[in-house]
Design a protein around this motif. Structure first.
Motif, short mmCIF file in Angstrom:
data_model
loop_
_atom_site.label_atom_id
_atom_site.label_comp_id
_atom_site.label_asym_id
_atom_site.label_seq_id
_atom_site.Cartn_x
_atom_site.Cartn_y
_atom_site.Cartn_z
N SER A 158 -26.63 -29.40 3.26
CA SER A 158 -25.80 -28.37 3.90
C SER A 158 -24.63 -28.99 4.65
O SER A 158 -23.49 -28.49 4.58
CB SER A 158 -26.65 -27.53 4.86
N ARG A 161 -22.08 -30.46 2.20
CA ARG A 161 -21.36 -29.39 1.50
C ARG A 161 -20.33 -28.73 2.42
O ARG A 161 -19.24 -28.35 1.97
CB ARG A 161 -22.35 -28.36 0.97
N ARG A 162 -20.69 -28.62 3.69
CA ARG A 162 -19.80 -27.94 4.62
C ARG A 162 -18.66 -28.83 5.10
O ARG A 162 -17.51 -28.38 5.23
CB ARG A 162 -20.60 -27.43 5.81
N CYS A 188 -28.62 -31.24 -6.40
CA CYS A 188 -27.86 -31.29 -5.15
C CYS A 188 -26.66 -32.23 -5.27
O CYS A 188 -25.54 -31.89 -4.85
CB CYS A 188 -28.76 -31.73 -4.00
N LEU A 192 -22.57 -31.29 -5.14
CA LEU A 192 -21.63 -31.89 -4.20
C LEU A 192 -20.42 -32.52 -4.89
O LEU A 192 -19.53 -33.04 -4.23
CB LEU A 192 -22.36 -32.96 -3.35
#
Length: 415
Positions: A158, A161-162, A188, A192
């Motif tokens: 998370s 990604r952010r 994942c 990314l």
């Protein structure tokens, strides 16, 4: 934006890192090589043209053992060097007889010095160490990079990604091969932006399953009922001790072997034992436990295997507090099922498989932990069967090392 933030953070940290590392070098002159290595000055004893394997700490070095053996076998004429971040990892590296140095700080000029000195043929990174300047330096020097046994927790995914942005994508583009621990981890990394024409991402499985059953002399547990709380953390020992008090009501002769993750906390944990009203004993090998001892506090690292080999009931710490759990594979090698808390994100796929095979017991508090220990003590045959299933899960998941080696061969063909 992320790139600028990273650069600014590095240079803001520079004075503190430099002064702190210099202070430690002055206080412990024998450790001056640590300070020098962190700033790019490596020992002349390190070979050039080697395969460079990086493993952060003790757990990663242990996990890398089968890979180290395979690298030595497949490329016997190519030297192997190992970098770590922690002293426990360094000790493990020295025990394996691999030339070792401490990983450098991630400043571009430092990484340039390191690569100019080492001129490695291949950089193999255990798990998920994504230092931008380090990987950029490898790309600039045409050194292929492989990320092996790679994983991403939900939290890390998370955050990447952010906040990762262009900096993350550029860093990932420096990696030629990503060997993920599971299909979920592979997906994942792909999400990314790691997937590109020059990057191969594949699910190779978890190399930790490939660890060999160690040859060890089991600790002599005696006739008493004994359970083990391994790799515990602050906030967890109090829960474990409260659980042991409940166990003692039904099993007055029970003994708890308590092993904090960091042995330097032994004094603080001993105080907790006294506050709980339990008879404690502190030692570094548990060769002699007094008859009246209710809690034996083991203040030593690197000896858990002989306790896994001897004690059938094992609680793995770091799981009742938000640490993310610790590796249950090592006790499973000895046919030990584990009791764990719910915080197991660091080994989510392993615990998922153990749970699917009814080879682990999850608890959420001290009362449930006490009940699990009592159940295992009252029905040892049933608990042994749970441990046999755990050992079967390990056996069914072996083979990651060979799949990783197949991938590495594409980056560094045999001569």
């Amino acid at each position: 934006m992320a790139g600028w933030v990273y650069r600014i953070a590095l240079w803001l940290a520079f004075p503190w890192l430099f002064v702190d590392s210099l202070r430690r070098a002055i206080r412990a002159p024998a450790q001056h090589r640590i300070w020098l290595a962190q700033w790019g000055r490596l020992s002349s004893e390190l070979p050039t043209g080697a395969i460079w394997l990086h493993a952060v700490s003790l757990g990663e070095v242990r996990a890398a053992r089968p890979l180290i053996a395979a690298l030595r076998e497949d490329w016997p004429d190519c030297p192997l060097i190992l970098s770590t971040t922690t002293e426990t990892g360094a000790r493990a590296a020295r025990e394996l007889g691999v030339p070792h140095f401490y990983a450098p700080f991630d400043y571009a000029f430092v990484q340039y010095l390191v690569f100019r000195r080492l001129r490695p043929k291949l950089l193999v990174v255990m798990e998920t160490e994504l230092w931008p300047n380090w990987l950029r330096a490898a790309r600039a020097q045409n050194v292929p990079v492989a990320l092996v046994n790679a994983r991403l927790s939900d939290r890390s995914f998370s955050r990447y990604r952010r906040w990762g942005g262009h900096l993350l994508r550029d860093t990932l583009s420096c990696i030629r091969l990503i060997c993920a621990q599971s299909e979920a981890d592979r997906a994942c990394f792909e999400a990314l932006g790691a997937s590109s024409a020059d990057t191969v991402i594949q699910d190779c499985g978890n190399i930790k399953y490939d660890v060999a059953l160690p040859t060890t002399v089991p600790w002599c547990a005696g006739e008493r009922f004994v359970w083990l709380a391994a790799s515990t953390h602050p906030g967890e020992e109090a829960v474990v001790l409260a659980a042991h008090r409940q166990v003692l009501i039904d099993m007055p002769d029970a003994l708890l072997v308590l092993v904090p993750r960091h042995p330097e906390r032994a004094t603080a944990v001993a105080a907790l034992i006294a506050e709980a009203g339990l008879a404690g004993q502190v030692g570094d090998d548990a060769s002699t436990v007094a008859p009246g001892t209710q809690v034996f506090l083991l203040a030593q690292t690197g000896v858990l295997m002989r306790f896994f080999a001897a004690i059938p009931v094992v609680f793995m710490g770091g799981s009742l507090v938000p640490i993310g759990g610790h590796n249950p594979i090592e006790p499973a090698l000895f046919g030990r099922a584990v009791v764990t808390g719910p915080q197991t994100r660091n080994f989510r796929d392993i615990y998922r498989q153990l749970d699917e095979h009814q080879a682990v017991r999850t608890v959420t508090n001290g009362s449930e932990l006490a009940q699990a220990v009592l159940d295992a003590g009252r029905a040892p045959e049933d608990w042994r069967a749970v441990g046999d299933r755990a050992r079967g899960v390990v056996a069914d998941n072996r083979g990651a090392t060979q799949r990783i080696m197949t991938g590495l061969a594409r980056l560094l063909p045999s001569p």
